[in-house]
Motif scaffolding. Structure first.
Motif, PDB file in Angstrom:
ATOM      1  N   ASP A  85      -1.544  16.000  -6.000  1.00  0.00           N
ATOM      2  CA  ASP A  85      -2.775  15.419  -6.720  1.00  0.00           C
ATOM      3  C   ASP A  85      -3.830  15.128  -5.859  1.00  0.00           C
ATOM      4  N   PHE A  86      -3.597  14.721  -4.609  1.00  0.00           N
ATOM      5  CA  PHE A  86      -4.772  13.946  -3.601  1.00  0.00           C
ATOM      6  C   PHE A  86      -4.819  14.749  -2.386  1.00  0.00           C
ATOM      7  N   PRO A  87      -4.811  16.175  -2.425  1.00  0.00           N
ATOM      8  CA  PRO A  87      -4.684  16.860  -1.223  1.00  0.00           C
ATOM      9  C   PRO A  87      -5.783  16.304   0.037  1.00  0.00           C
ATOM     10  N   ILE A  88      -7.026  15.907  -0.701  1.00  0.00           N
ATOM     11  CA  ILE A  88      -7.991  15.590   0.338  1.00  0.00           C
ATOM     12  C   ILE A  88      -7.709  14.514   1.068  1.00  0.00           C
ATOM     13  N   LEU A  89      -6.774  13.274   0.249  1.00  0.00           N
ATOM     14  CA  LEU A  89      -6.595  12.079   1.009  1.00  0.00           C
ATOM     15  C   LEU A  89      -5.379  12.536   1.911  1.00  0.00           C
ATOM     16  N   HIS A  90      -4.550  13.351   1.601  1.00  0.00           N
ATOM     17  CA  HIS A  90      -3.588  13.880   2.763  1.00  0.00           C
ATOM     18  C   HIS A  90      -4.194  14.429   4.044  1.00  0.00           C
ATOM     19  N   ASP A  91      -5.022  15.342   3.627  1.00  0.00           N
ATOM     20  CA  ASP A  91      -5.832  15.828   4.965  1.00  0.00           C
ATOM     21  C   ASP A  91      -6.417  14.777   5.664  1.00  0.00           C
ATOM     22  N   ALA A  92      -7.239  13.916   4.972  1.00  0.00           N
ATOM     23  CA  ALA A  92      -7.903  12.625   5.826  1.00  0.00           C
ATOM     24  C   ALA A  92      -6.865  11.944   6.677  1.00  0.00           C
ATOM     25  N   ILE A  93      -5.999  11.513   6.062  1.00  0.00           N
ATOM     26  CA  ILE A  93      -5.074  10.587   6.624  1.00  0.00           C
ATOM     27  C   ILE A  93      -4.215  11.299   7.684  1.00  0.00           C
ATOM     28  N   PHE A  94      -4.054  12.564   7.565  1.00  0.00           N
ATOM     29  CA  PHE A  94      -3.520  13.211   8.705  1.00  0.00           C
ATOM     30  C   PHE A  94      -4.233  13.353  10.177  1.00  0.00           C
ATOM     31  N   THR A  95      -5.409  13.148   9.975  1.00  0.00           N
ATOM     32  CA  THR A  95      -6.306  12.802  11.184  1.00  0.00           C
ATOM     33  C   THR A  95      -6.249  11.567  11.851  1.00  0.00           C
ATOM     34  N   ILE A  96      -5.717  10.727  11.190  1.00  0.00           N
ATOM     35  CA  ILE A  96      -5.592   9.374  11.726  1.00  0.00           C
ATOM     36  C   ILE A  96      -4.978   9.166  12.958  1.00  0.00           C
ATOM     37  N   GLY A  97      -5.565   8.648  14.101  1.00  0.00           N
ATOM     38  CA  GLY A  97      -4.941   8.362  15.276  1.00  0.00           C
ATOM     39  C   GLY A  97      -3.812   9.505  15.623  1.00  0.00           C
ATOM     40  N   SER A  98      -2.572   9.172  15.631  1.00  0.00           N
ATOM     41  CA  SER A  98      -1.396  10.002  16.256  1.00  0.00           C
ATOM     42  C   SER A  98      -0.422   9.578  15.228  1.00  0.00           C
ATOM     43  N   ALA A  99       0.810  10.238  15.606  1.00  0.00           N
ATOM     44  CA  ALA A  99       1.869  10.174  14.843  1.00  0.00           C
ATOM     45  C   ALA A  99       2.399   8.450  14.802  1.00  0.00           C
ATOM     46  N   GLN A 100       2.289   8.108  15.927  1.00  0.00           N
ATOM     47  CA  GLN A 100       2.685   6.779  16.235  1.00  0.00           C
ATOM     48  C   GLN A 100       1.853   5.697  15.309  1.00  0.00           C
ATOM     49  N   ILE A 101       0.364   5.932  15.384  1.00  0.00           N
ATOM     50  CA  ILE A 101      -0.495   5.230  14.630  1.00  0.00           C
ATOM     51  C   ILE A 101      -0.109   5.174  13.158  1.00  0.00           C
ATOM     52  N   ARG A 102       0.087   6.402  12.738  1.00  0.00           N
ATOM     53  CA  ARG A 102       0.228   6.760  11.388  1.00  0.00           C
ATOM     54  C   ARG A 102       1.690   6.086  10.886  1.00  0.00           C
ATOM     55  N   ASN A 103       2.350   5.748  11.689  1.00  0.00           N
ATOM     56  CA  ASN A 103       3.791   5.249  11.307  1.00  0.00           C
ATOM     57  C   ASN A 103       3.597   3.601  11.026  1.00  0.00           C
ATOM     58  N   ARG A 104       2.722   2.956  11.843  1.00  0.00           N
ATOM     59  CA  ARG A 104       2.330   1.595  11.681  1.00  0.00           C
ATOM     60  C   ARG A 104       0.996   1.530  10.820  1.00  0.00           C
ATOM     61  N   GLY A 105       0.022   2.342  10.968  1.00  0.00           N
ATOM     62  CA  GLY A 105      -1.099   1.832   9.988  1.00  0.00           C
ATOM     63  C   GLY A 105      -0.928   1.944   8.440  1.00  0.00           C
ATOM     64  N   THR A 106      -1.612   1.271   7.758  1.00  0.00           N
ATOM     65  CA  THR A 106      -1.612   1.642   6.364  1.00  0.00           C
ATOM     66  C   THR A 106      -3.067   1.648   5.856  1.00  0.00           C
ATOM     67  N   LEU A 107      -2.986   2.494   4.359  1.00  0.00           N
ATOM     68  CA  LEU A 107      -4.204   2.864   4.127  1.00  0.00           C
ATOM     69  C   LEU A 107      -5.080   1.502   3.669  1.00  0.00           C
ATOM     70  N   VAL A 108      -4.263   0.451   3.136  1.00  0.00           N
ATOM     71  CA  VAL A 108      -4.963  -0.705   2.802  1.00  0.00           C
ATOM     72  C   VAL A 108      -5.856  -1.420   4.103  1.00  0.00           C
ATOM     73  N   GLY A 109      -5.007  -1.227   4.990  1.00  0.00           N
ATOM     74  CA  GLY A 109      -5.509  -1.870   6.492  1.00  0.00           C
ATOM     75  C   GLY A 109      -6.766  -1.070   6.703  1.00  0.00           C
ATOM     76  N   ASN A 110      -6.721   0.422   6.577  1.00  0.00           N
ATOM     77  CA  ASN A 110      -7.638   1.231   6.730  1.00  0.00           C
ATOM     78  C   ASN A 110      -9.241   0.897   6.063  1.00  0.00           C
ATOM     79  N   ILE A 111      -9.018   0.706   4.541  1.00  0.00           N
ATOM     80  CA  ILE A 111     -10.179   0.152   3.918  1.00  0.00           C
ATOM     81  C   ILE A 111     -10.547  -1.341   4.326  1.00  0.00           C
ATOM     82  N   VAL A 112      -9.565  -2.074   4.552  1.00  0.00           N
ATOM     83  CA  VAL A 112     -10.282  -3.566   4.907  1.00  0.00           C
ATOM     84  C   VAL A 112     -10.837  -3.737   6.283  1.00  0.00           C
ATOM     85  N   ASN A 113     -10.525  -2.765   7.017  1.00  0.00           N
ATOM     86  CA  ASN A 113     -11.088  -2.469   8.314  1.00  0.00           C
ATOM     87  C   ASN A 113     -12.553  -2.127   8.038  1.00  0.00           C
TER      88      ASN A 113
END
Lengths: 287, 780
Positions: A85-113
């Motif tokens: 339903d939200f491939p654009i969000l998937h594509d955007a998240i995929f570019t965040i940091g690295s696999a390790q960062i994505r394992n820790r980081g949250t989407l809510v954290g991303n917006i609060v930042n």
């Protein structure tokens, strides 16, 4: 660098802890710990949200997706309805940091930042996402972020979840231009969503199909992620062709206000933004 | 000594048992298990934490320092300023003595010469107190105008950076020239005038940070008997010992534990002098761990260089002359200033030995920026970028494939170059005939593996993407000839193991492992029976240190000699025990075996020698000093994709074909080339020091200073040519530095191939590419 670290189990305890000044909320810590380390933030107290079980949820409702505060990027990417339903969000998240960062980081954290370069944030702007506070109020994401690192989150409250309304889009595109290919902050990023009247066509076809609805946003080129409403209005009823892309490219140049920094010059960013819309022509599907 | 029973270096490569196999690293287990191996893991009780107060000004005189408030703080043990440390001029460069670098440095001085220069040393009970003390020190500066642009460092009106009377060994400090060098062979101007085609160009390579994972760390303390002991993350423990004695007049023991990477950054005295000053002052152990910011801004960087080149060739593709005029920025201090610059010439120019005339020269200048120092490649990556780029351009103008052109003009086995003799490091070099050189195989086989000729048929620009293919040739050296010496001691134990004691310094390179392999090969045993102790100046024999691509060649040869001598001692002892002549004995599988099929294990021999028979400890020491510096060779191929709408360059494929002689450990040799390639891609595309107008480095952490990540290095392939260097241990040459020479020129050449734009300045950032493409389109 001494601070108290607290891990409440319930939202009630969490809220009680928040009343102190100098306390910071932490989920994955991928932004906060960097800031603490370089001395930009000197917390007295860090409150982890990770043990609060009621914040760890994903609700796939008929009209919206609700993402709880402690859902990580990796968890989201593995969530099937997201890709559907939200491939654009998937594509955007995929570019965040690295696999390790994505394992820790949250989407809510991303917006609060609230970074103007926030990759997840850009997709949420395009999707007209809403932010749910701990007091129950829900506001549009564009009203939530007001500047770099600045939000309208009231003192003593926290972001509970993100609501993304479901909508069908024919074309989606996200691209981040960084200094390197991973672990990078964008020099500029762009995303768009397009609905076509009477469906899409492939570039080889000819037909009378036009744009019904168009959304476009840029990151790293203004104090917040930027939706270009004038371009969105202009696009209605148009075909995606050379002439159209050339016109919006000129509009983009006027709309974005990047700055010079260590990652790139303002001139580069501006021209880059104008250039990136030409990707529309290169894409296989059009209307 | 000639030992007929011991297999010598003449054996054919196929007969190796331990050498030329990828045995596991001897320290691999401890590292993957997170064992305490690094300098900072040493827990010396009661150690003071040492912090350095650093200058915020690029150029200033310290008028006064008021440390009274800091000293009043509870837990502060001492604050040392330039008045409290010996005023001895020295060079931080860890080089053979006497060092060819100018003596222009003091532990602390009353003048600061770059943002980050040391002002005071603070020692406190905890890090927190030390940091608070730093804030409490009041320094009054007389700020001087600064020299930040190295291209104008010796302009007439520029302030003088080194006006101290004690300076020695610098060329012309009054004009900010640390060193100057020039040489020529033949008449360059005449040959260029006679050439059918002449190409000129100016090339720039930037500063680069070593970005080793472990920052600079040292701990000092008095042992129970009052001997000063320094544990340091250094590549040069013996030079540290010597330089510390020069400064403080104190004898010491320097221990190098496992090093978390150095890349040349630790071929200098950085932290050792500060902790020593504190231990001498307070009598207490002292520990100093540099922050990442200090390592990035206040240690060493790669010399930024500019090369103005002219090359000429005849119509039939014969290279006639090379004129290479350089300018190098050594920053605030001159460690490695002259030698890196000379290596820029001596490790590139002999590659094209068919030329009729060569000229090389230029200045190495002081500026008020972070001091430059040793960095993997040591000047050669800078000059290879310039030289290989311009030869690529010349080949293009001649209408020749660059592989054909470079091969036609490059050196071969059995040949020499007069440059070997003319240029050394800091002085003359030595003559040498190249005994192993497979550059032709590297180029031809490399082209085949890379699919060069097929790939070149592809259209260069398709829609918004451009593709291009580039090739680069390189050479390096193996040690500094007639200067570098290394020793090895082997001691036999009664359990059948051997202790191999070497001064050689494993900084992650795997030298402990490959030296164990060399010893095991000679002694007919396995690497697990060779217990290596390296780099403890009180215990291991001298070694010049880990630099100049020398450990495999110099320390490897020393180890081989020691092992051969030990093999002879074992045979001799066995002959006595077994009452059989030495000639009828040989070594096999950890045993001595006689022609009559009797055998004795090493364990049995040493046990007998300990307790019951002609009692003695078998132990030998041998040294090796290099007489020549056999160059490794390499040809690299790059395929790039350029996004014409963003200027982004992706290196899709990078293949290197390497002649390093026998790779003692193929997996580790491959790792060396892959790692160097990654660093080379960083130098080519990403890494850059950005400074503000006051000379403060803004890119002072990994957030702002971009080294390539996994996604940026895509597909790297490394192949080895079959090669055997007769002077090397089991045919080996060096492999640690050469991999950094080719990425930048190969990528720049590939970019030219893709879009016809010659990039002459590194790094090739997306933004610069973007505007280069725009300008090109405009001019069409």
């Amino acid at each position: 660098m001494d601070f108290t670290f607290i891990t409440p189990d319930t939202e009630k305890e969490l809220k009680a802890q928040l009343s102190d000044r100098g306390s910071f909320l932490m989920a994955g810590g991928t932004d906060l710990l960097v800031k603490v380390r370089i001395g930009k933030i000197k917390p007295r107290k860090v409150i982890s949200t990770l043990k609060v079980s009621t914040l760890h949820f994903l609700e796939d409702k008929t009209d919206e997706l609700v993402i709880g505060a402690t859902i990580t990027h990796s968890e989201l990417m593995k969530f099937k309805p997201l890709t559907r339903d939200f491939p654009i969000l998937h594509d955007a998240i995929f570019t965040i940091g690295s696999a390790q960062i994505r394992n820790r980081g949250t989407l809510v954290g991303n917006i609060v930042n609230a970074s103007p370069a926030g990759d997840g944030l850009l997709a949420l702007y395009l999707l007209n996402a809403k932010v749910e506070f701990s007091d129950g109020s829900i506001i549009p994401i564009e009203e939530f972020v007001i500047g770099p690192g600045q939000t309208t989150l009231p003192a003593g409250e926290y972001v509970r979840a993100i609501h993304i309304p479901k909508d069908k889009w024919d074309i989606h595109y996200f691209e981040k231009v960084g200094q390197r290919n991973s672990m990078t902050i964008s020099v500029a990023s762009v995303g768009w969503l397009i609905k076509c009247k009477n469906g899409v066509m492939f570039s080889s076809e000819r037909g009378g199909r036009t744009i019904e609805e168009f959304r476009i946003a840029y990151g790293s080129v203004a104090p917040t992620v930027l939706r270009l409403r004038d371009v969105e209005e202009f696009a209605k009823g148009k075909h995606i062709d050379e002439e159209f892309v050339h016109s919006i490219s000129e509009m983009v140049k006027k709309d974005v206000h990047p700055i010079d920094d260590v990652r790139g010059s303002a001139e580069y960013r501006k021209t880059l933004c104008a250039n990136l819309v030409y990707r529309m022509i290169e894409e296989e599907v059009k209307c | 000594m000639k030992v007929s029973n011991v297999k010598s270096s003449a054996v054919a490569p196929t007969e190796f048992k331990v050498v030329d196999t990828s045995v596991s690293k001897v320290d691999g287990y401890a590292l993957t298990k997170g064992k305490a191996v690094f300098t900072d893991d040493f827990n010396i009780p009661n150690a003071l934490v040492v912090k350095i107060l650093r200058s915020r000004h690029a150029h200033a005189i310290i008028k006064s320092i008021d440390a009274s408030k800091a000293l009043a703080l509870e837990g502060v043990a001492c604050v040392l300023t330039h008045e409290d440390v010996p005023r001895v001029a020295y060079t931080r460069a860890g080089q053979g003595y006497p060092e060819p670098s100018p003596y222009d440095t003091f532990v602390l001085d009353k003048k600061v010469r770059y943002v980050g220069d040391a002002v005071a040393i603070v020692a406190a009970e905890t890090e927190e107190i030390a940091n608070r003390a730093l804030d409490l020190i009041r320094v009054e500066y007389e700020v001087l105008p600064a020299v930040l642009d190295y291209e104008h460092a010796s302009d007439p009106e520029m302030p003088v950076i080194h006006d101290e009377p004690e300076i020695s060994g610098a060329y012309d400090p009054s004009r900010n020239i640390a060193n100057h060098y020039e040489m020529h062979i033949g008449d360059v101007d005449e040959e260029l005038a006679k050439s059918d085609i002449v190409v000129e160009g100016t090339y720039y390579t930037p500063n680069q940070s070593h970005a080793m994972m472990e920052t600079h760390v040292a701990i000092s303390y008095f042992d129970p008997n009052g001997r000063l002991t320094i544990i340091s993350s250094t590549q040069v423990p013996y030079h540290v010992r010597r330089i510390i004695r020069r400064i403080f007049g104190v004898e010491s023991r320097v221990i190098k534990p496992r090093i978390g990477g150095g890349f040349g950054g630790k071929q200098a005295v950085h932290v050792e002098a500060y902790v020593t000053a504190v231990t001498l002052k307070t009598g207490r152990p002292a520990r100093c761990v540099y922050t990442r910011e200090e390592t990035m801004t206040a240690s060493n960087t790669r010399h930024a260089m500019r090369f103005k080149l002219r090359v000429g060739a005849s119509k039939d593709g014969k290279l006639q002359a090379i004129d290479m005029q350089g300018l190098s920025n050594t920053g605030a201090y001159g460690e490695h200033a002259l030698t890196t610059f000379m290596v820029s010439g001596s490790k590139t120019l002999p590659l094209y030995n068919k030329v009729k005339a060569v000229r090389f020269g230029g200045d190495i200048v002081y500026t008020n920026t972070e001091p430059a120092g040793a960095f993997r490649g040591y000047g050669a990556p800078q000059s290879t970028f310039a030289l290989d780029s311009i030869l690529d351009e010349l080949a293009y103008k001649l209408g020749m494939d660059p592989i054909d052109f470079k091969l036609k003009n490059s050196i071969r086995e059995g040949e020499t170059s007069p440059i070997f003799k003319v240029m050394g490091e800091g002085r003359e070099g030595v003559e040498q005939i190249v005994q192993s050189c497979k550059i032709e195989e590297c180029a031809l086989m490399g082209a085949k593996h890379f699919n060069w000729y097929e790939k070149k048929k592809r259209p260069r620009i398709e829609k918004t993407k451009a593709h291009g293919y580039g090739v680069a040739f390189a050479m390096q050296g193996s040690s500094i000839p007639a200067i570098d010496m290394g020793g090895a001691t082997i001691k036999m134990n009664d359990d059948g193991t051997f202790n191999l004691m070497v001064g050689a310094t494993d900084l992650g390179t795997g030298s402990d492992t490959i030296l164990a392999q060399i010893a095991a090969e000679v002694l007919h045993t396995t690497t697990d029976k060779i217990i290596v102790y390296s780099s403890d100046t009180d215990i291991t024999p001298f070694d010049k240190g880990a630099y100049a691509s020398s450990t495999t060649y110099v320390s490897g040869n020393a180890t081989k000699r020691a092992a051969e001598k030990m093999a002879f001692e074992i045979l001799k002892a066995a002959s006595e025990i077994m009452s059989e002549p030495v000639e009828k004995l040989h070594l096999e599988n950890g045993k001595v075996i006689s022609e009559s099929d009797r055998s004795l294990t090493y364990s049995e021999i040493q046990t007998k020698l300990f307790y019951s028979f002609k009692q003695r400890q078998l132990e030998v020491t041998e040294s090796f000093v290099s007489e020549v510096s056999p160059p490794p060779y390499m040809v690299s191929f790059a395929e790039v994709e350029i996004d014409l709408e963003t200027g982004k360059v992706d290196v899709l494929n990078f293949l290197s074909y390497v002649d390093c002689g026998t790779p003692i450990n193929p997996k580790l040799a491959r790792g060396q080339v892959e790692g160097a390639t990654a660093q080379g891609i960083g130098m080519a595309l990403y890494e850059e020091h950005v400074s503000d107008k006051n000379g403060r480095i803004v890119t002072n952490d990994f957030f702002t200073y971009k080294i390539p990540a996994r996604e940026d290095i895509k597909n790297i392939k490394v192949e080895f040519a079959k090669s055997y260097e007769p002077t090397g241990p089991f045919g080996a040459k060096s492999v640690s530095e050469i991999g950094l020479d080719t990425p930048a020129p190969a990528i720049a050449n590939a970019i030219f191939d893709a879009i016809g734009v010659r990039i002459k300045k590194l790094p090739i950032k997306s933004e610069d590419m973007f505007f280069a493409i725009k300008n090109m389109v405009k001019s069409l």
